[in-house]
Design a protein around this motif. Structure first.
Motif, PDB file in Angstrom:
ATOM      1  N   ARG A   1       0.623  -0.420   0.091  1.00 26.68           N
ATOM      2  CA  ARG A   1      -0.317  -0.326   0.018  1.00 26.68           C
ATOM      3  C   ARG A   1       1.126   1.514   0.252  1.00 26.68           C
ATOM      4  O   ARG A   1       2.147   1.067   0.670  1.00 26.68           O
ATOM      5  CB  ARG A   1      -0.948   0.386   0.855  1.00 26.68           C
TER       6      ARG A   1
ATOM      7  N   ASP B   1      -0.630   0.743  11.318  1.00 29.93           N
ATOM      8  CA  ASP B   1      -1.673   0.709  10.021  1.00 29.93           C
ATOM      9  C   ASP B   1      -2.112  -0.650  10.792  1.00 29.93           C
ATOM     10  O   ASP B   1      -1.136  -1.672  11.373  1.00 29.93           O
ATOM     11  CB  ASP B   1      -1.237   0.690   9.010  1.00 29.93           C
TER      12      ASP B   1
ATOM     13  N   PHE C   1       4.619   3.440  10.447  1.00 28.63           N
ATOM     14  CA  PHE C   1       3.190   2.527   9.611  1.00 28.63           C
ATOM     15  C   PHE C   1       3.007   1.694  10.472  1.00 28.63           C
ATOM     16  O   PHE C   1       2.555   0.621  10.597  1.00 28.63           O
ATOM     17  CB  PHE C   1       4.742   2.022   8.323  1.00 28.63           C
TER      18      PHE C   1
ATOM     19  N   ARG D   1      -1.490   7.780  10.683  1.00 27.60           N
ATOM     20  CA  ARG D   1      -1.263   6.604   9.586  1.00 27.60           C
ATOM     21  C   ARG D   1      -1.310   6.846   8.612  1.00 27.60           C
ATOM     22  O   ARG D   1      -1.447   7.836   7.617  1.00 27.60           O
ATOM     23  CB  ARG D   1      -2.598   5.970  10.154  1.00 27.60           C
ATOM     24  N   LEU D   2      -1.230   5.988   7.489  1.00 27.55           N
ATOM     25  CA  LEU D   2      -0.697   6.057   5.827  1.00 27.55           C
ATOM     26  C   LEU D   2      -2.142   6.922   5.321  1.00 27.55           C
ATOM     27  O   LEU D   2      -2.335   7.733   4.830  1.00 27.55           O
ATOM     28  CB  LEU D   2       0.067   5.298   5.614  1.00 27.55           C
ATOM     29  N   ASP D   3      -2.790   6.481   5.637  1.00 31.81           N
ATOM     30  CA  ASP D   3      -4.518   6.444   5.431  1.00 31.81           C
ATOM     31  C   ASP D   3      -5.122   8.470   6.041  1.00 31.81           C
ATOM     32  O   ASP D   3      -5.542   8.919   5.530  1.00 31.81           O
ATOM     33  CB  ASP D   3      -5.358   6.182   5.750  1.00 31.81           C
ATOM     34  N   GLU D   4      -3.747   8.742   7.200  1.00 33.20           N
ATOM     35  CA  GLU D   4      -4.337  10.279   7.417  1.00 33.20           C
ATOM     36  C   GLU D   4      -3.341  11.504   6.600  1.00 33.20           C
ATOM     37  O   GLU D   4      -3.555  12.940   7.371  1.00 33.20           O
ATOM     38  CB  GLU D   4      -3.922   9.907   8.843  1.00 33.20           C
TER      39      GLU D   4
ATOM     40  N   VAL E   1      -4.809   6.822  -1.364  1.00 36.49           N
ATOM     41  CA  VAL E   1      -3.893   5.228  -0.730  1.00 36.49           C
ATOM     42  C   VAL E   1      -4.520   4.313  -0.865  1.00 36.49           C
ATOM     43  O   VAL E   1      -5.606   4.178  -0.900  1.00 36.49           O
ATOM     44  CB  VAL E   1      -3.841   5.395   0.956  1.00 36.49           C
TER      45      VAL E   1
ATOM     46  N   LYS F   1       4.466   1.212   2.310  1.00 40.97           N
ATOM     47  CA  LYS F   1       4.600   0.487   3.151  1.00 40.97           C
ATOM     48  C   LYS F   1       5.922  -0.588   2.526  1.00 40.97           C
ATOM     49  O   LYS F   1       6.742  -0.729   3.752  1.00 40.97           O
ATOM     50  CB  LYS F   1       3.544  -0.826   3.300  1.00 40.97           C
TER      51      LYS F   1
END
Length: 385
Positions: free
Chosen positions: A4, A385, A382, A359-362, A17, A155
Protein backbone atom coordinates in the motif's frame (compact mmCIF):
# COMPACT_ATOMS: atom_id res chain seq x y z
CA UNK A 1 4.13 -8.64 -4.00
CA UNK A 2 1.26 -6.33 -3.14
CA UNK A 3 1.65 -3.36 -0.82
CA UNK A 4 0.00 0.00 0.00
CA UNK A 5 1.16 3.52 -0.77
CA UNK A 6 0.09 7.16 -1.02
CA UNK A 7 -0.10 7.88 -4.74
CA UNK A 8 -0.52 11.08 -6.76
CA UNK A 9 -2.30 10.49 -10.06
CA UNK A 10 -1.82 14.03 -11.33
CA UNK A 11 -0.82 17.49 -10.22
CA UNK A 12 -3.30 19.18 -7.89
CA UNK A 13 -5.04 16.00 -6.79
CA UNK A 14 -5.10 14.72 -3.19
CA UNK A 15 -3.01 11.77 -2.08
CA UNK A 16 -4.76 8.48 -2.82
CA UNK A 17 -3.89 5.59 -0.51
CA UNK A 18 -4.26 2.36 -2.44
CA UNK A 19 -2.73 -1.01 -3.13
CA UNK A 20 -0.07 -1.46 -5.80
CA UNK A 21 2.13 -4.23 -7.21
CA UNK A 22 5.84 -4.32 -6.43
CA UNK A 23 8.41 -6.38 -8.33
CA UNK A 24 11.43 -7.97 -6.57
CA UNK A 25 14.71 -6.04 -6.49
CA UNK A 26 17.12 -6.54 -9.38
CA UNK A 27 20.88 -6.04 -9.54
CA UNK A 28 22.02 -3.14 -7.36
CA UNK A 29 18.64 -2.80 -5.64
CA UNK A 30 17.03 -3.68 -2.32
CA UNK A 31 13.51 -4.17 -1.01
CA UNK A 32 12.79 -2.03 2.06
CA UNK A 33 9.93 -2.21 4.52
CA UNK A 34 9.37 1.37 5.63
CA UNK A 35 8.90 2.13 9.33
CA UNK A 36 8.45 5.89 9.09
CA UNK A 37 8.20 8.64 6.49
CA UNK A 38 8.43 12.36 7.15
CA UNK A 39 5.88 14.80 5.74
CA UNK A 40 8.36 17.11 4.03
CA UNK A 41 7.01 20.16 2.22
CA UNK A 42 8.79 19.14 -0.98
CA UNK A 43 6.14 16.47 -1.55
CA UNK A 44 3.49 19.20 -1.31
CA UNK A 45 5.45 21.19 -3.92
CA UNK A 46 5.16 18.18 -6.24
CA UNK A 47 1.44 17.88 -5.54
CA UNK A 48 0.59 21.56 -6.09
CA UNK A 49 2.79 22.19 -9.14
CA UNK A 50 5.62 24.24 -7.64
CA UNK A 51 8.04 21.51 -8.73
CA UNK A 52 5.99 19.54 -11.24
CA UNK A 53 3.81 19.74 -14.34
CA UNK A 54 0.53 18.02 -15.10
CA UNK A 55 0.31 14.92 -17.28
CA UNK A 56 -1.37 17.02 -19.97
CA UNK A 57 1.44 19.58 -20.08
CA UNK A 58 4.19 16.94 -20.15
CA UNK A 59 2.43 15.02 -22.92
CA UNK A 60 2.02 18.20 -24.98
CA UNK A 61 5.82 18.54 -25.02
CA UNK A 62 6.31 14.87 -25.82
CA UNK A 63 7.92 14.23 -22.44
CA UNK A 64 7.29 11.34 -20.03
CA UNK A 65 4.72 12.12 -17.35
CA UNK A 66 5.78 12.29 -13.73
CA UNK A 67 2.43 10.93 -12.57
CA UNK A 68 1.21 8.58 -11.27
CA UNK A 69 3.86 8.34 -8.60
CA UNK A 70 4.35 7.19 -5.03
CA UNK A 71 5.30 10.13 -2.84
CA UNK A 72 7.74 10.44 0.01
CA UNK A 73 11.50 10.84 0.11
CA UNK A 74 12.25 11.22 3.84
CA UNK A 75 12.13 7.81 5.48
CA UNK A 76 13.66 4.99 7.46
CA UNK A 77 13.05 1.26 7.35
CA UNK A 78 14.44 -2.28 7.29
CA UNK A 79 15.94 -4.17 4.35
CA UNK A 80 13.91 -7.30 3.53
CA UNK A 81 15.62 -8.56 0.38
CA UNK A 82 18.63 -7.68 -1.78
CA UNK A 83 19.14 -8.03 -5.52
CA UNK A 84 22.00 -9.59 -7.43
CA UNK A 85 25.45 -8.26 -6.67
CA UNK A 86 24.43 -6.37 -3.53
CA UNK A 87 27.02 -6.87 -0.81
CA UNK A 88 26.84 -3.62 1.19
CA UNK A 89 23.37 -4.42 2.55
CA UNK A 90 21.71 -7.53 3.94
CA UNK A 91 18.21 -8.47 5.13
CA UNK A 92 17.61 -7.00 8.57
CA UNK A 93 19.76 -3.91 8.05
CA UNK A 94 18.24 -0.64 9.26
CA UNK A 95 18.51 2.12 6.67
CA UNK A 96 17.71 5.78 6.09
CA UNK A 97 16.78 6.95 2.60
CA UNK A 98 18.48 9.83 0.81
CA UNK A 99 16.64 11.84 -1.84
CA UNK A 100 20.00 12.68 -3.43
CA UNK A 101 21.32 9.39 -4.75
CA UNK A 102 25.12 9.22 -4.53
CA UNK A 103 26.90 7.25 -7.25
CA UNK A 104 30.41 7.84 -5.87
CA UNK A 105 31.86 7.88 -9.39
CA UNK A 106 31.00 11.17 -11.13
CA UNK A 107 33.12 14.32 -11.09
CA UNK A 108 31.10 15.84 -8.27
CA UNK A 109 31.25 12.81 -5.99
CA UNK A 110 34.98 12.57 -6.55
CA UNK A 111 35.34 16.27 -5.73
CA UNK A 112 33.61 15.98 -2.37
CA UNK A 113 30.35 17.46 -3.68
CA UNK A 114 28.13 14.37 -3.47
CA UNK A 115 25.05 16.54 -2.99
CA UNK A 116 25.17 17.52 -6.68
CA UNK A 117 25.91 14.00 -7.95
CA UNK A 118 25.03 13.59 -11.64
CA UNK A 119 22.84 10.59 -10.86
CA UNK A 120 21.27 12.35 -7.90
CA UNK A 121 20.26 15.19 -10.21
CA UNK A 122 18.06 12.77 -12.17
CA UNK A 123 15.93 11.50 -9.30
CA UNK A 124 12.79 13.26 -10.60
CA UNK A 125 12.82 11.21 -13.82
CA UNK A 126 10.45 8.19 -13.53
CA UNK A 127 11.94 4.70 -13.41
CA UNK A 128 14.68 2.95 -11.48
CA UNK A 129 18.10 4.64 -11.51
CA UNK A 130 19.71 1.25 -12.10
CA UNK A 131 18.21 0.45 -15.51
CA UNK A 132 15.35 2.89 -16.20
CA UNK A 133 12.62 0.25 -15.84
CA UNK A 134 9.90 0.13 -13.18
CA UNK A 135 9.39 -2.01 -10.07
CA UNK A 136 6.25 -0.24 -8.87
CA UNK A 137 2.95 -0.68 -10.74
CA UNK A 138 -0.64 0.37 -10.14
CA UNK A 139 -3.18 -2.35 -9.40
CA UNK A 140 -4.31 -2.16 -13.05
CA UNK A 141 -0.77 -2.61 -14.37
CA UNK A 142 0.42 0.93 -15.16
CA UNK A 143 3.98 1.93 -14.28
CA UNK A 144 4.37 3.93 -11.06
CA UNK A 145 7.13 6.41 -10.43
CA UNK A 146 8.50 6.75 -6.90
CA UNK A 147 9.47 10.22 -5.76
CA UNK A 148 13.23 10.87 -5.62
CA UNK A 149 13.71 7.15 -6.45
CA UNK A 150 12.61 6.43 -2.88
CA UNK A 151 8.80 6.32 -2.55
CA UNK A 152 8.80 6.53 1.24
CA UNK A 153 5.00 6.89 1.43
CA UNK A 154 4.78 3.16 0.82
CA UNK A 155 4.81 0.25 3.23
CA UNK A 156 7.31 -1.44 0.89
CA UNK A 157 9.53 0.01 -1.80
CA UNK A 158 12.41 -1.05 -4.03
CA UNK A 159 15.34 1.36 -4.20
CA UNK A 160 18.87 1.52 -5.53
CA UNK A 161 21.63 0.92 -2.99
CA UNK A 162 22.76 4.47 -3.85
CA UNK A 163 19.57 5.83 -2.27
CA UNK A 164 19.95 4.37 1.23
CA UNK A 165 22.44 4.62 4.10
CA UNK A 166 22.88 1.96 6.79
CA UNK A 167 22.42 3.01 10.43
CA UNK A 168 22.95 1.08 13.71
CA UNK A 169 20.00 -1.22 14.42
CA UNK A 170 19.57 -0.05 18.01
CA UNK A 171 18.51 3.44 16.92
CA UNK A 172 14.74 4.13 16.82
CA UNK A 173 13.55 4.35 13.23
CA UNK A 174 10.91 7.07 13.65
CA UNK A 175 13.29 9.89 14.56
CA UNK A 176 15.96 8.50 12.23
CA UNK A 177 13.67 9.30 9.29
CA UNK A 178 14.39 13.00 9.87
CA UNK A 179 18.05 12.33 9.04
CA UNK A 180 16.95 11.66 5.48
CA UNK A 181 16.14 15.25 4.50
CA UNK A 182 15.04 17.79 7.11
CA UNK A 183 18.07 17.60 9.38
CA UNK A 184 20.82 17.42 6.71
CA UNK A 185 19.22 20.26 4.76
CA UNK A 186 18.86 22.58 7.75
CA UNK A 187 21.99 21.56 9.65
CA UNK A 188 24.17 21.58 6.55
CA UNK A 189 22.95 25.04 5.54
CA UNK A 190 24.43 26.35 8.79
CA UNK A 191 27.57 24.22 8.87
CA UNK A 192 28.55 23.83 5.24
CA UNK A 193 27.22 26.94 3.51
CA UNK A 194 27.11 29.61 6.23
CA UNK A 195 30.18 28.27 8.07
CA UNK A 196 28.77 29.43 11.39
CA UNK A 197 31.35 29.94 14.12
CA UNK A 198 31.27 30.20 17.90
CA UNK A 199 29.80 33.52 18.98
CA UNK A 200 28.04 34.27 15.67
CA UNK A 201 24.65 35.85 15.24
CA UNK A 202 22.40 33.69 13.08
CA UNK A 203 18.91 34.38 11.71
CA UNK A 204 16.71 31.50 10.54
CA UNK A 205 13.72 32.54 8.42
CA UNK A 206 11.02 29.85 8.46
CA UNK A 207 11.20 27.36 11.30
CA UNK A 208 9.44 24.22 10.18
CA UNK A 209 11.39 20.97 9.99
CA UNK A 210 14.33 22.34 8.00
CA UNK A 211 14.50 25.61 9.90
CA UNK A 212 14.42 23.74 13.20
CA UNK A 213 17.37 21.67 12.00
CA UNK A 214 19.18 24.92 11.19
CA UNK A 215 18.47 26.34 14.65
CA UNK A 216 19.87 23.23 16.29
CA UNK A 217 22.98 23.39 14.12
CA UNK A 218 23.54 27.02 15.11
CA UNK A 219 23.18 26.06 18.77
CA UNK A 220 25.55 23.10 18.48
CA UNK A 221 28.10 25.21 16.55
CA UNK A 222 28.09 27.74 19.39
CA UNK A 223 26.20 30.71 17.93
CA UNK A 224 25.65 33.32 20.60
CA UNK A 225 22.42 34.74 19.21
CA UNK A 226 19.91 32.73 17.17
CA UNK A 227 16.86 34.59 15.91
CA UNK A 228 13.92 32.54 14.60
CA UNK A 229 11.54 34.24 12.17
CA UNK A 230 8.12 32.76 11.44
CA UNK A 231 4.60 34.22 11.19
CA UNK A 232 3.12 31.26 13.11
CA UNK A 233 3.16 31.81 16.87
CA UNK A 234 3.34 28.06 17.61
CA UNK A 235 6.55 27.79 15.58
CA UNK A 236 8.04 30.87 17.22
CA UNK A 237 7.55 29.32 20.65
CA UNK A 238 8.76 25.92 19.47
CA UNK A 239 11.98 27.43 18.10
CA UNK A 240 12.94 28.60 21.59
CA UNK A 241 12.89 24.99 22.77
CA UNK A 242 15.41 23.96 20.10
CA UNK A 243 17.96 26.69 20.77
CA UNK A 244 16.69 29.99 19.42
CA UNK A 245 17.48 32.87 21.75
CA UNK A 246 14.82 35.14 20.22
CA UNK A 247 11.80 34.68 17.97
CA UNK A 248 9.82 37.18 15.91
CA UNK A 249 7.05 37.07 13.33
CA UNK A 250 8.59 38.88 10.33
CA UNK A 251 11.86 39.92 8.71
CA UNK A 252 10.93 43.56 9.36
CA UNK A 253 10.67 42.83 13.08
CA UNK A 254 13.86 40.80 12.89
CA UNK A 255 15.75 43.71 11.29
CA UNK A 256 15.09 45.97 14.27
CA UNK A 257 15.95 43.24 16.75
CA UNK A 258 19.18 42.19 15.01
CA UNK A 259 20.25 45.81 14.65
CA UNK A 260 19.87 46.27 18.41
CA UNK A 261 21.54 42.97 19.32
CA UNK A 262 24.56 43.56 17.08
CA UNK A 263 24.92 47.34 17.56
CA UNK A 264 24.13 47.84 13.90
CA UNK A 265 26.49 45.21 12.49
CA UNK A 266 23.64 42.76 11.57
CA UNK A 267 23.74 38.96 11.34
CA UNK A 268 26.79 36.93 10.40
CA UNK A 269 24.54 34.54 8.50
CA UNK A 270 20.91 34.24 7.49
CA UNK A 271 19.29 30.91 6.62
CA UNK A 272 16.21 31.32 4.42
CA UNK A 273 14.07 28.21 4.86
CA UNK A 274 10.36 29.01 4.51
CA UNK A 275 8.11 26.52 2.75
CA UNK A 276 8.42 28.63 -0.40
CA UNK A 277 10.86 31.46 -1.16
CA UNK A 278 9.35 34.41 -3.02
CA UNK A 279 11.41 36.93 -4.97
CA UNK A 280 11.01 39.67 -2.36
CA UNK A 281 12.25 37.37 0.42
CA UNK A 282 15.83 37.50 -0.86
CA UNK A 283 16.39 41.24 -0.41
CA UNK A 284 14.72 41.10 3.00
CA UNK A 285 17.18 38.38 4.03
CA UNK A 286 20.16 40.25 2.58
CA UNK A 287 19.13 43.31 4.60
CA UNK A 288 19.55 41.18 7.73
CA UNK A 289 23.04 40.08 6.61
CA UNK A 290 26.14 42.01 7.72
CA UNK A 291 29.01 43.17 5.55
CA UNK A 292 30.89 40.08 4.40
CA UNK A 293 28.13 37.86 5.80
CA UNK A 294 26.38 34.96 4.13
CA UNK A 295 22.75 34.51 3.16
CA UNK A 296 21.81 30.89 2.39
CA UNK A 297 18.75 30.14 0.26
CA UNK A 298 17.65 26.78 1.61
CA UNK A 299 13.91 26.73 0.92
CA UNK A 300 12.41 25.90 -2.45
CA UNK A 301 10.91 28.39 -4.89
CA UNK A 302 8.32 28.02 -7.63
CA UNK A 303 9.82 26.63 -10.82
CA UNK A 304 8.67 29.71 -12.76
CA UNK A 305 10.53 32.11 -10.45
CA UNK A 306 13.50 33.03 -12.62
CA UNK A 307 14.50 36.47 -11.36
CA UNK A 308 14.79 38.46 -8.14
CA UNK A 309 15.38 42.10 -7.32
CA UNK A 310 18.17 43.01 -4.89
CA UNK A 311 20.16 46.11 -4.00
CA UNK A 312 23.04 45.11 -6.24
CA UNK A 313 25.40 47.96 -5.37
CA UNK A 314 25.10 47.26 -1.65
CA UNK A 315 25.53 43.53 -2.31
CA UNK A 316 28.77 44.15 -4.23
CA UNK A 317 30.32 46.90 -2.12
CA UNK A 318 29.48 45.23 1.19
CA UNK A 319 31.05 41.98 0.00
CA UNK A 320 27.97 39.89 0.87
CA UNK A 321 27.56 36.25 -0.07
CA UNK A 322 24.33 34.82 -1.50
CA UNK A 323 24.44 31.04 -1.88
CA UNK A 324 22.09 28.17 -2.60
CA UNK A 325 22.15 24.63 -1.29
CA UNK A 326 20.62 21.21 -1.80
CA UNK A 327 20.57 18.74 1.10
CA UNK A 328 22.53 21.36 3.05
CA UNK A 329 25.52 20.46 0.84
CA UNK A 330 25.89 17.28 2.91
CA UNK A 331 27.35 13.91 1.96
CA UNK A 332 24.61 11.51 3.10
CA UNK A 333 26.98 8.54 3.27
CA UNK A 334 29.03 10.31 5.94
CA UNK A 335 26.76 12.91 7.51
CA UNK A 336 23.72 10.74 8.31
CA UNK A 337 25.90 8.63 10.61
CA UNK A 338 27.37 11.79 12.14
CA UNK A 339 23.92 13.22 12.85
CA UNK A 340 22.89 9.91 14.39
CA UNK A 341 25.82 10.20 16.81
CA UNK A 342 24.71 13.72 17.74
CA UNK A 343 21.25 12.29 18.46
CA UNK A 344 22.70 9.54 20.65
CA UNK A 345 24.75 12.14 22.53
CA UNK A 346 21.59 14.11 23.30
CA UNK A 347 22.71 17.12 21.27
CA UNK A 348 20.32 16.75 18.34
CA UNK A 349 16.65 16.78 19.31
CA UNK A 350 14.74 14.59 16.86
CA UNK A 351 11.95 13.07 18.95
CA UNK A 352 10.92 16.57 20.02
CA UNK A 353 10.59 17.64 16.38
CA UNK A 354 7.91 15.03 15.70
CA UNK A 355 4.76 16.94 16.57
CA UNK A 356 2.30 14.30 15.43
CA UNK A 357 2.25 10.74 14.06
CA UNK A 358 -0.21 9.71 11.34
CA UNK A 359 -1.45 6.51 9.78
CA UNK A 360 -0.82 6.28 6.04
CA UNK A 361 -4.54 6.80 5.44
CA UNK A 362 -4.28 10.13 7.27
CA UNK A 363 -1.66 11.63 4.96
CA UNK A 364 -3.95 14.35 3.61
CA UNK A 365 -4.78 15.32 7.20
CA UNK A 366 -1.07 15.54 7.93
CA UNK A 367 -0.42 17.91 5.06
CA UNK A 368 -3.44 19.98 6.03
CA UNK A 369 -1.97 20.31 9.53
CA UNK A 370 1.39 21.30 8.01
CA UNK A 371 -0.13 23.98 5.80
CA UNK A 372 -2.07 25.32 8.80
CA UNK A 373 1.16 25.67 10.77
CA UNK A 374 0.16 23.14 13.43
CA UNK A 375 3.21 20.85 13.26
CA UNK A 376 6.99 21.09 13.06
CA UNK A 377 7.34 17.65 11.49
CA UNK A 378 4.61 15.11 10.94
CA UNK A 379 5.53 11.45 10.55
CA UNK A 380 3.76 8.58 8.81
CA UNK A 381 4.17 5.80 11.38
CA UNK A 382 3.57 2.54 9.53
CA UNK A 383 3.22 0.64 12.82
CA UNK A 384 -0.10 2.42 13.34
CA UNK A 385 -1.66 0.66 10.32
Amino acid sequence: MRSRAAILHDMGQPWSVEEFELDPPRAGEVLVEMAAAGLCHSDEHIRNGDMSASNEVMQSFGLPSMFPLIGGHEGAGVVLEVGDGVTAFAPGDHVVSTFVAVCGQCRWCNSGMEYICDMGAQVMIPGMPTDGTFRHHTADGRNLGHLSKVGAFSKHTVVSTDSIVKIPSHLPLLPMALLSCGIPTGYGSVENRANVKTGDTVVVVGVGGIGTGAIQAARIKGAAQIIAVDPVEFKQKSALGFGATHSVSSTQEAADLVRDLTHGVMADSVIVSPSLIAGEDVQAALTLTRKGGTCVLTGMTKQLTNSISINLQEFILWNKNLVGTVLGSCNPRVDIARFARLYEAGLLQLDEMITRRYRLDEINDGYRDQLNGEIIRGIIDFSLD
